[in-house]
Design a protein around this motif. Structure first.
Motif, PDB file in Angstrom:
ATOM      1  N   ASN A 173       0.817  -1.207   0.000  1.00 30.45           N
ATOM      2  CA  ASN A 173       0.000   0.000   0.000  1.00 30.45           C
ATOM      3  C   ASN A 173       0.854   1.261   0.000  1.00 30.45           C
ATOM      4  O   ASN A 173       0.504   2.255  -0.652  1.00 30.45           O
ATOM      5  N   SER A 174       1.958   1.240   0.727  1.00 33.52           N
ATOM      6  CA  SER A 174       2.864   2.393   0.719  1.00 33.52           C
ATOM      7  C   SER A 174       3.337   2.679  -0.700  1.00 33.52           C
ATOM      8  O   SER A 174       3.394   3.835  -1.138  1.00 33.52           O
ATOM      9  N   LEU A 175       3.667   1.615  -1.407  1.00 30.74           N
ATOM     10  CA  LEU A 175       4.152   1.750  -2.776  1.00 30.74           C
ATOM     11  C   LEU A 175       3.074   2.293  -3.700  1.00 30.74           C
ATOM     12  O   LEU A 175       3.297   3.250  -4.456  1.00 30.74           O
ATOM     13  N   TYR A 176       1.891   1.727  -3.634  1.00 30.02           N
ATOM     14  CA  TYR A 176       0.815   2.147  -4.534  1.00 30.02           C
ATOM     15  C   TYR A 176       0.244   3.510  -4.156  1.00 30.02           C
ATOM     16  O   TYR A 176      -0.148   4.285  -5.026  1.00 30.02           O
ATOM     17  N   TYR A 177       0.180   3.816  -2.859  1.00 28.89           N
ATOM     18  CA  TYR A 177      -0.282   5.143  -2.461  1.00 28.89           C
ATOM     19  C   TYR A 177       0.699   6.202  -2.951  1.00 28.89           C
ATOM     20  O   TYR A 177       0.302   7.281  -3.413  1.00 28.89           O
TER      21      TYR A 177
END
Length: 250
Positions: A173-177
């Motif tokens: 999620n950190s990556l996609y956010y």
């Protein structure tokens, strides 16, 4: 159980498990650090790193809310916080690093063969469900093999697998956010990953954890093997179906 009542063999096995966990965490960290921080900076994409950090500041607090569900399930016989932390960190760093590397390689191979569609199929539909469920599942498997006094049955398998899955979700999620913030697609990513399916990774991995729990409880040799394999297959299949569904809607 305290260390004072553990046999020497159990202590040795536990130390081996912790050592393997630590080695995997170290390798996973180096992979993530290079691919997510060093490589973008060297390529002149420092903004990508900044967006990743901002994405992490959104994903990590949200994950605390997601943890409420497995913690409520575990409230009657709670697992030690140290083993829960090990499972979570394995998902975020160990499983996250190895999956990031392998999926990136497979996506590049697919792209070389069939362009963007080939990359999505080989990297997202074939590699991701297989590799991610295998790597996440090493957390509950490690507890099952090396810390059996902390692994009593199906509930424990579910809890450890869920924490590994939630750890992996934080990394992803950190990556996609971060990417969403950079491209203007943040709210779409947040609604899909943070609102509609925050427990997907935990749920897929829990299938394997439950299978391990059944193996822990049963006295039938066939079930000891078939339950974990079946749970892993179910988790991979559900993961693959979701990714394929996303590709069809893209």
């Amino acid at each position: 159980m305290s260390d004072q009542i553990m046999t020497p063999g159990e202590k040795s096995k536990q130390r081996l498990g912790v050592g393997l966990w630590g080695a995997g965490i170290a390798i996973g960290f180096l992979i993530e650090f290079y691919m997510l921080i060093v490589a973008p900076i060297m390529a002149g994409r420092s903004v990508q790193v900044v967006m990743l950090v901002v994405g992490a500041f959104i994903a990590i607090p949200a994950c605390i809310l997601y943890m409420v569900v497995p913690l409520l399930i575990d409230r009657f016989e709670p697992e030690p916080w140290k083993t829960l932390a090990m499972a979570f960190l394995w998902g975020a760093i160990g499983a996250g690093g190895f999956s990031l590397l392998i999926n990136t390689i497979m996506g590049a191979i697919g792209g070389a063969i069939g362009g963007k569609l080939g990359s999505m199929i080989l990297g997202g539909i074939i590699s991701a469900p297989f590799i991610e469920e295998l790597t996440k599942g090493l957390a509950p498997l490690g507890m099952f093999l090396f810390m059996r006094r902390q692994f009593d049955g199906k509930v424990d398998g579910f809890i450890y697998a869920s924490f590994s899955g939630l750890g992996f979700a934080v990394m992803e999620n950190s990556l996609y956010y971060g990417r969403g913030l950079a491209t203007g697609d943040f709210w779409h990513q947040f609604m899909i990953r943070g609102v509609l399916r925050p427990w997907n990774h935990a749920f897929y991995c829990a299938m394997f954890g439950i299978g391990l729990g059944i193996a822990r409880e049963t006295t039938k040799n066939g079930v000891k093997w078939l339950a974990p394999i079946g749970g892993l297959f179910i988790g991979m299949s559900l993961h693959g179906f979701w990714n394929a569904h996303g590709l069809l809607l893209a």
